[in-house]
Write a protein that holds these residues in place. Structure first.
Motif, mmCIF file in Angstrom:
data_model
loop_
_atom_site.group_PDB
_atom_site.id
_atom_site.type_symbol
_atom_site.label_atom_id
_atom_site.label_comp_id
_atom_site.label_asym_id
_atom_site.label_seq_id
_atom_site.Cartn_x
_atom_site.Cartn_y
_atom_site.Cartn_z
ATOM 1 N N SER A 1 1.073 -8.818 0.297
ATOM 2 C CA SER A 1 -0.331 -9.794 -0.552
ATOM 3 C C SER A 1 0.703 -11.215 0.473
ATOM 4 N N ASN B 1 -8.094 -9.982 9.366
ATOM 5 C CA ASN B 1 -9.427 -8.762 8.633
ATOM 6 C C ASN B 1 -8.100 -8.539 7.178
ATOM 7 N N PRO B 2 -8.408 -9.064 5.575
ATOM 8 C CA PRO B 2 -8.031 -8.990 4.544
ATOM 9 C C PRO B 2 -7.643 -6.916 4.523
ATOM 10 N N ALA B 3 -8.395 -6.449 4.948
ATOM 11 C CA ALA B 3 -8.795 -5.423 4.892
ATOM 12 C C ALA B 3 -7.480 -3.914 5.997
ATOM 13 N N HIS B 4 -6.595 -4.710 6.174
ATOM 14 C CA HIS B 4 -5.709 -4.791 7.264
ATOM 15 C C HIS B 4 -4.438 -4.917 6.747
ATOM 16 N N GLU C 1 -1.390 -5.863 4.927
ATOM 17 C CA GLU C 1 -0.092 -4.770 4.113
ATOM 18 C C GLU C 1 1.120 -5.144 3.366
ATOM 19 N N ASN D 1 0.514 -1.475 0.319
ATOM 20 C CA ASN D 1 0.048 -0.066 -0.027
ATOM 21 C C ASN D 1 0.469 1.111 0.043
ATOM 22 N N ARG E 1 -3.759 3.445 9.187
ATOM 23 C CA ARG E 1 -3.355 1.580 8.922
ATOM 24 C C ARG E 1 -3.447 1.213 10.086
ATOM 25 N N ASN F 1 -3.928 -10.742 13.027
ATOM 26 C CA ASN F 1 -4.810 -10.241 11.821
ATOM 27 C C ASN F 1 -5.398 -11.207 11.195
#
Length: 648
Positions: free
Chosen positions: A225, A218-221, A223, A62, A570, A216
């Motif tokens: 792949s 949650n794929p939204a978090h 950083e 990101n 983030r 974690n």
């Protein structure tokens, strides 16, 4: 340097080694010998950068990467004066040749990859075209011949060596994993590595620089792949390397990792009390992980070079590895496109750091061949800055990104003080290039800028620079003031007031260890060396007490665990291995021995006893030599492997 000949600093600091690929004897991991491929200046570096940018996209990082960058060309012309006889010629791409303007047929390559060409004496011109410029560069290899290269008409310049045309990959080292608990593993330190998992079906998988990031789901978090590809029955592998310390998988039967390292040798070393020794070693390893083809900013984010960050990583590299190559490549690739369209990395202050970094590079390595190779970019860079600031002396920042640091405050005075520093660097660079008129213009502009800064941005009662020129109510900040100390802007009698303010808590704090390191350097240069070490212990020792194996992009004293790892809004956005936080690797030699070059390439150097009687050992890598400095109750001693350059 064999085990028996390791310096005292290397021996005493051995307990703090945290690098699984550490070597103080020879570059490790070793690279297989490669032919010396030739390219036009900066083409190979620009090709490597494009490959790295593509890799960043595949890794799902990101990150934004502003700026304009030179794109490698598909066709290159090579020229050389050759004697009569047989020429061994190897090319990457489709080649056509002519001798003194007459077409010269090229035979097919032999088993060794070379074409064996029988030819008379004359001017040989070889045109090489890459059929797929995204996969491989046009390049030439012809041992024993001096070549020029051109990418634009007949504008030939000396061809420069580089790696293989497809781009050299970093070698990998197997790093053992320790079981933390069911389905969890610890690499023992931060690494950038490919991960392989053995499982009867596609594994569930996660990684983290920290334990909270590891947990974690949650794929939204995420950083990075966490994709896996199957490479064999029941075997899965990450297609791109991941930055992590910790791994997890609920159904993997076996997990291993192979970490990537640029070959390096720890020529430098520092040993004092255990805490400072560990700080130096972890700073050195932080930099080691960020030594790729270029000096990049971080291994989780962004895995790309930024010229502002280079100012500190350059200095750290000088005292740890003494290796000019990654600095030279970074300067070449970031300066190639120039700044007529946009500032470097899209940041106005980074265009200033570019000149400061070039000046520091010459100071530490004395690489005049590289300076001459970069003449065109450097002269034009300086000219653009002088043109942009001609009407008002100050460098305009409107319409561009003014960064300085991750802090929310006015930064205009800091920019102009940094501009003064860069003009001093530009003057020295122009003098080295024999551009005396340009050096004089830089010197005069710096004089006028200094006068305007004291007239419009300095509070004579407080003895401090305020944050916005012409606005005394804009408040006082740290950056403009410690930049001023580093650029010797204040008179000697004005320095104590600035240093005293920086030592107190009345000014807003800096935002990153990057700027904290520069502030500590300024404090040392102002005579507050003991207090500088105290601050260094507080920041970098604080990170070690929080379990850091490498040093963080930002550090907030007293922050809770969740806040500690968040950045950019983030929860796990903070990079826990960032090259701009490797400052102690340079700061400790600078502070403890005041050791730095007094002339380009360490032709002369400075070193003195700063803390009488305090025990420490230091090894400083010089071009072709090492300095050995020891201090303790018996005094302050300096030696070297070869006769040392003169002190000053």
């Amino acid at each position: 340097m064999s085990a028996v000949s390791l310096s005292a600093a290397h021996r005493r600091s051995a307990f703090a080694v945290c690098d699984p690929a550490y070597s103080a004897a020879e570059p490790y991991p070793p690279l297989a010998p490669e032919p010396q491929w030739l390219y036009p200046r900066s083409e190979y570096e620009c090709f490597l950068l494009r490959k790295m940018r593509d890799e960043v996209g595949r890794a799902g990082l990101n990150v934004g990467y502003p700026g304009i960058f030179h794109e490698p060309v598909a066709t290159v012309r090579f020229r050389a004066e050759i004697p009569a006889g047989e020429l061994r010629l190897r090319v990457s791409g489709i080649a056509e040749a002519e001798l003194d303007g007459v077409p010269l047929p090229l035979p097919s390559p032999g088993p060794d990859g070379f074409r064996h060409v029988s030819t008379g004496a004359g001017t040989l011109l070889v045109t090489v075209t890459s059929p797929d410029i995204r996969s491989a560069l046009p390049a030439l290899c012809a041992p024993g011949i001096t070549w020029e290269a051109a990418i634009d008409g007949d504008d030939f310049a000396p061809a420069v060596p580089g790696g293989i045309p497809e781009g050299t990959e970093l070698p990998a080292v197997s790093v053992p994993l320790t079981v933390l608990g069911p389905g969890k593993w610890d690499a023992g330190t931060e690494v950038l590595a490919y991960v392989e998992l053995h499982a009867p079906e596609k594994p569930d998988f996660g990684c983290g620089e920290s334990l909270p990031e590891l947990e974690n789901r949650n794929p939204a978090h995420f950083e990075q792949s966490l994709a896996l590809v199957q490479t064999a029955p029941n075997v899965w592998r990450t297609p791109t390397p991941l930055a992590f310390r910790y791994l997890r998988s609920g159904n993997a039967e076996q997990v291993s990792c192979r970490a990537l390292f640029e070959p390096a040798v720890y020529r430098g070393a520092f040993a004092a009390d255990p805490e400072l020794t560990e700080i130096w070693m972890h700073a050195a390893y932080t930099l080691r992980l960020c030594r790729h083809h270029f000096l990049i900013d971080g291994v989780k984010r962004d895995r790309l070079p930024w010229v502002g960050d280079l100012a500190l990583s350059l200095l750290a590299n000088a005292y740890v590895f003494g290796d000019p190559a990654p600095v030279r490549r970074t300067l070449a690739v970031l300066g190639r496109a120039g700044i007529r369209e946009q500032h470097l990395n899209g940041i106005v202050d980074y265009s200033l750091w570019f000149l400061i970094c070039h000046d520091l590079y010459q100071r530490y390595w004395g690489d005049r061949d590289f300076l001459e190779l970069q003449r065109r970019e450097l002269v034009d860079h300086i000219e653009v800055l002088l043109e942009q600031s001609r009407s008002g002396i100050f460098l305009p920042s409107a319409g561009t990104w003014l960064f300085i640091d991750w802090v929310d405050c006015p930064k205009e005075s800091a920019l102009q003080v940094l501009f003064h520093w860069s003009l001093q660097a530009a003057e020295r660079l122009a003098e080295r290039l024999g551009e005396s008129a340009l050096a004089g213009r830089c010197r005069e502009h710096a004089r006028q800028l200094k006068s305007r800064l004291f007239a419009e941005a300095f509070d004579s009662r407080r003895g401090l620079f305020f944050q916005t020129p012409g606005e005394p109510d804009s408040g006082f900040g740290r950056h403009a003031n410690f930049f001023a100390l580093l650029t010797d802007l204040p008179a000697p009698e004005q320095r104590p007031a600035i240093a005293e303010a920086l030592l107190g808590d009345g000014l807003p704090p800096v935002g990153t260890p990057y700027m904290a390191a520069l502030e500590i350097w300024a404090l040392h240069r102002s005579g507050a060396s003991g207090r500088a070490v105290e601050r260094l212990r507080r920041i970098w020792g604080g990170m070690l007490r929080q379990g850091a194996s490498t040093f963080f992009e930002a550090w907030r004293e007293g922050a809770g665990e969740q806040e500690r790892h968040s950045f950019y809004g983030r929860p796990y956005g903070l990079s826990l291995c960032h090259a701009w936080s490797a400052g102690p690797a340079a700061l400790l030699p600078l502070i403890y021995a005041d050791c730095e070059p007094a002339a380009d390439g360490w032709e002369q150097y400075r070193a003195r006893e700063v803390f009488p009687g305090k025990e420490f050992q230091l090894t400083v890598p010089l071009p072709g030599n090492e300095l050995f400095i020891e201090s303790g109750p018996d005094g302050f001693r300096i030696g070297s492997r070869l006769p040392p350059p003169p002190r000053r």
